[in-house]
Design a protein around this motif. Structure first.
Motif, PDB file in Angstrom:
ATOM      1  N   LEU A 408    -123.690  51.964  -4.379  1.00 53.49           N
ATOM      2  CA  LEU A 408    -122.542  53.439  -3.643  1.00 53.49           C
ATOM      3  C   LEU A 408    -123.112  54.326  -3.286  1.00 53.49           C
ATOM      4  O   LEU A 408    -123.498  54.483  -4.878  1.00 53.49           O
ATOM      5  N   SER A 409    -123.634  55.197  -2.875  1.00 50.36           N
ATOM      6  CA  SER A 409    -123.148  57.102  -3.103  1.00 50.36           C
ATOM      7  C   SER A 409    -122.746  57.926  -4.342  1.00 50.36           C
ATOM      8  O   SER A 409    -121.608  57.133  -4.512  1.00 50.36           O
ATOM      9  N   LEU A 410    -123.055  58.665  -5.028  1.00 55.81           N
ATOM     10  CA  LEU A 410    -122.361  59.563  -5.717  1.00 55.81           C
ATOM     11  C   LEU A 410    -121.696  59.761  -5.047  1.00 55.81           C
ATOM     12  O   LEU A 410    -121.873  61.251  -4.783  1.00 55.81           O
ATOM     13  N   GLN A 411    -119.951  60.178  -4.763  1.00 59.28           N
ATOM     14  CA  GLN A 411    -119.002  60.240  -3.820  1.00 59.28           C
ATOM     15  C   GLN A 411    -118.052  60.960  -4.819  1.00 59.28           C
ATOM     16  O   GLN A 411    -117.267  60.686  -5.383  1.00 59.28           O
ATOM     17  N   LEU A 412    -117.176  61.904  -3.731  1.00 58.33           N
ATOM     18  CA  LEU A 412    -116.088  62.150  -3.632  1.00 58.33           C
ATOM     19  C   LEU A 412    -115.572  62.438  -2.654  1.00 58.33           C
ATOM     20  O   LEU A 412    -115.717  62.495  -1.551  1.00 58.33           O
ATOM     21  N   HIS A 413    -114.069  62.275  -2.797  1.00 60.49           N
ATOM     22  CA  HIS A 413    -113.066  62.945  -1.145  1.00 60.49           C
ATOM     23  C   HIS A 413    -112.248  63.503  -1.397  1.00 60.49           C
ATOM     24  O   HIS A 413    -111.840  63.602  -2.722  1.00 60.49           O
ATOM     25  N   ARG A 414    -112.361  64.667  -0.916  1.00 55.12           N
ATOM     26  CA  ARG A 414    -111.685  65.596  -1.001  1.00 55.12           C
ATOM     27  C   ARG A 414    -109.746  65.552   0.070  1.00 55.12           C
ATOM     28  O   ARG A 414    -109.868  66.270  -0.949  1.00 55.12           O
ATOM     29  N   ALA A 415    -109.699  64.452  -0.187  1.00 53.42           N
ATOM     30  CA  ALA A 415    -107.675  64.162  -0.040  1.00 53.42           C
ATOM     31  C   ALA A 415    -107.701  62.816  -0.011  1.00 53.42           C
ATOM     32  O   ALA A 415    -106.540  62.533  -0.317  1.00 53.42           O
ATOM     33  N   LEU A 442    -110.294  44.495 -12.891  1.00 54.27           N
ATOM     34  CA  LEU A 442    -110.375  46.188 -12.658  1.00 54.27           C
ATOM     35  C   LEU A 442    -109.545  46.287 -12.304  1.00 54.27           C
ATOM     36  O   LEU A 442    -110.091  46.165 -11.164  1.00 54.27           O
ATOM     37  N   CYS A 443    -108.502  47.295 -12.839  1.00 57.36           N
ATOM     38  CA  CYS A 443    -108.047  47.620 -11.566  1.00 57.36           C
ATOM     39  C   CYS A 443    -107.973  49.812 -11.975  1.00 57.36           C
ATOM     40  O   CYS A 443    -107.353  50.192 -12.971  1.00 57.36           O
ATOM     41  N   VAL A 444    -108.494  50.173 -10.683  1.00 57.71           N
ATOM     42  CA  VAL A 444    -108.279  52.309 -11.098  1.00 57.71           C
ATOM     43  C   VAL A 444    -107.809  51.979 -10.097  1.00 57.71           C
ATOM     44  O   VAL A 444    -108.661  52.562  -8.790  1.00 57.71           O
ATOM     45  N   THR A 445    -107.397  53.769  -9.993  1.00 58.45           N
ATOM     46  CA  THR A 445    -107.092  54.698  -8.900  1.00 58.45           C
ATOM     47  C   THR A 445    -107.357  55.851  -9.311  1.00 58.45           C
ATOM     48  O   THR A 445    -108.378  56.030  -9.873  1.00 58.45           O
ATOM     49  N   ILE A 446    -108.094  56.069  -7.919  1.00 56.68           N
ATOM     50  CA  ILE A 446    -109.068  57.414  -7.952  1.00 56.68           C
ATOM     51  C   ILE A 446    -108.227  58.436  -7.532  1.00 56.68           C
ATOM     52  O   ILE A 446    -108.601  58.566  -5.569  1.00 56.68           O
ATOM     53  N   PRO A 447    -108.444  59.526  -7.586  1.00 52.32           N
ATOM     54  CA  PRO A 447    -107.483  61.026  -7.155  1.00 52.32           C
ATOM     55  C   PRO A 447    -108.735  61.738  -6.638  1.00 52.32           C
ATOM     56  O   PRO A 447    -109.399  61.762  -6.826  1.00 52.32           O
ATOM     57  N   PRO A 448    -108.080  62.100  -5.450  1.00 46.40           N
ATOM     58  CA  PRO A 448    -109.021  63.171  -4.669  1.00 46.40           C
ATOM     59  C   PRO A 448    -109.973  64.393  -5.428  1.00 46.40           C
ATOM     60  O   PRO A 448    -108.916  64.659  -6.312  1.00 46.40           O
ATOM     61  N   GLY A 449    -110.895  64.620  -4.861  1.00 48.75           N
ATOM     62  CA  GLY A 449    -111.937  65.452  -5.812  1.00 48.75           C
ATOM     63  C   GLY A 449    -113.066  64.855  -7.156  1.00 48.75           C
ATOM     64  O   GLY A 449    -113.083  65.490  -7.922  1.00 48.75           O
TER      65      GLY A 449
END
Length: 489
Positions: A408-415, A442-449
């Motif tokens: 996938l793309s190297l990315q972030l989400h603002r919100a 494997l389980c992870v939570t990805i916060p905004p930003g």
């Protein structure tokens, strides 16, 4: 053909002419419009009449590279020439010429569009063999012109003059002038004159001659191609891709016809007639399909009752039936997310509809077509697919499938907040400054930003549950040429 001849298939496209079946992620050349093969697959099959698979090249966008290889498993992966963005046919063919010359300085290119239909394949192969023989001499840019059968206003025309030579039973004629998409009265005059041909978009030339003439008539493009060729020779990897991206984005979008063929004196045409159609709009189906007794063309789950001269395209194998009753001259195309109803006579001007969708902020309907699988919404991606199993005003649930060797793309989400649960496969997960091995559970939570990326060593499947989609993706790096704000992933 000699060992220096290669076939270059142009397979770019914005996915607009056959909307809503074609989209930016799935343009016309990947569609099956006649028979069991896509237009690209049919073009590749015809190319094999001229050269073996290892001497066939396909120029397409980065985002369509994997779709191209899935449709053409015989094509060597190294023969897909990726474009970072669309810049029309002059840069496309200039890039192909640079790549071919890097492999064979004496290369002769036979150029075929990926999205045309040909019925007379023996004469097609014979005409192209003659064109390649003329081109191999290094003197001429050779075009193929098709004897017109109607006063078509959607094609370009070539006026031919004296006979220059004869090769393999074919006349090679001097080109007097090109005319692009004439008005109806002018097209009638061209048809009656007997010395005009349709411009088929099929060509042959020595790569060296083509690049020399580019330097003469399009020096800015030629200079950029020289820098791309130097980067390819020095390091055909990330450094080359960086140069390619930078130079290509700076190129003027210009067709090879307008930018070079109309300006150069070294152009000839071979008049040919082998059952050709460029299937430029939905109305072309009337020329390539067998209509019913009332003139209706029916595809997929479609029925016409007391209807005349309609084109009806239902979803093949779908659960919904498309019915036209008591109507005349309609184009109706059904997909999982769009139903198009149009005056068939205006099918060539669908761009007006797409422009309106952009104006209204509905561009999502121009990109991926959602297809239904057991009630879910499935979106094909260049790296795999997403299965949307739940969409509410509080959360979105997806199953993400990433094919082996893709990322996938190297990315972030603002919100957007998202949680990933990996179910199968191996690879790596970039999460901020950390890199985690992907394994089952494997389980992870990805916060905004948070910067993140999934890279698959083997096929990876994971569950994603997130806050509602907001289109707030920021891409920092992407292998498929997509920009910030494109559909995430």
């Amino acid at each position: 053909m000699d060992l220096h001849t290669a076939v270059v298939i142009m397979a770019g496209g914005a996915g607009e002419r056959f909307w809503p079946r074609s989209r930016r992620s799935f343009p016309k050349q990947f569609l099956r419009l006649s028979g069991s093969r896509s237009l690209l697959q049919e073009t590749f099959r015809r190319a094999l009449r001229l050269v073996p698979a290892e001497r066939v090249y396909v120029v397409t966008s980065f985002r369509h590279r994997d779709l191209t290889l899935r449709q053409l498993p015989e094509l060597p992966p190294g023969n897909v020439i990726g474009e970072p963005c669309g810049r029309d046919t002059a840069p496309c063919l200039g890039l192909a010429a640079a790549v071919l010359q890097a492999r064979d300085p004496e290369a002769t290119m036979v150029v075929l569009p990926a999205d045309h239909l040909v019925s007379g394949e023996e004469r097609f192969a014979s005409a192209l063999e003659a064109a390649a023989r003329v081109a191999a001499g290094g003197r001429w840019l050779v075009t193929l012109g098709i004897a017109p059968t109607r006063p078509e206003t959607g094609y370009g025309y070539i006026q031919f003059g004296r006979t220059v030579e004869r090769v393999g039973g074919w006349e090679v004629r001097a080109v007097r002038r090109f005319t692009e998409k004439p008005a109806a009265e002018q097209a009638l005059r061209f048809l009656a004159s007997g010395d005009y041909l349709w411009n088929s978009g099929m060509f042959a030339w020595k790569a060296s001659l083509f690049r020399r003439l580019l330097a003469e008539h399009l020096p800015g493009l030629a200079a950029g191609l020289e820098r791309i060729a130097a980067a390819l020779a020095a390091a055909p990897g990330p450094a080359y891709l960086e140069v390619l991206q930078r130079e290509y984005e700076a190129f003027e979008a210009i067709s090879v016809d307008y930018g070079l063929l109309e300006r150069a004196g070294e152009v000839v045409v071979i008049p040919a007639d082998f059952g050709w159609d460029d299937v430029g709009s939905w109305s072309a189906l009337e020329r390539v399909a067998v209509p019913d007794e009332r003139g209706n063309v029916l595809r997929g789950q479609a029925v016409a009752v007391d209807a005349r001269d309609c084109i009806l395209c239902g979803v093949e194998g779908g659960s919904r039936l498309l019915v036209a009753y008591g109507v005349t001259g309609l184009l109706v195309v059904d997909t999982e997310d769009v139903v198009l109803v149009a005056d068939k006579a205006r099918s060539a001007t669908l761009k007006q509809v797409l422009d309106e969708l952009r104006r209204r902020g509905l561009e999502r309907y121009l990109d991926d077509e959602a297809v239904s699988v057991r009630g879910a919404r499935v979106v094909e991606k260049p790296w795999g697919r997403e299965v949307w199993w739940a969409v509410t005003d509080r959360y979105v649930g997806k199953i993400i499938e990433v094919r082996s060797g893709h990322r996938l793309s190297l990315q972030l989400h603002r919100a957007k907040l998202e949680t990933l649960l990996f179910q199968r496969g191996t690879g790596t997960l970039t999460l901020g400054e950390r890199t985690l091995p992907i394994e089952e559970g494997l389980c992870v939570t990805i916060p905004p930003g948070t910067v993140h990326r999934v890279e698959a060593e083997s096929d990876v499947v994971f569950l994603e549950v997130s806050t509602p989609e907001t289109g707030d993706v920021v891409r920092l790096a992407d292998a498929y040429g997509r920009a910030e704000g494109d559909a995430a992933g």
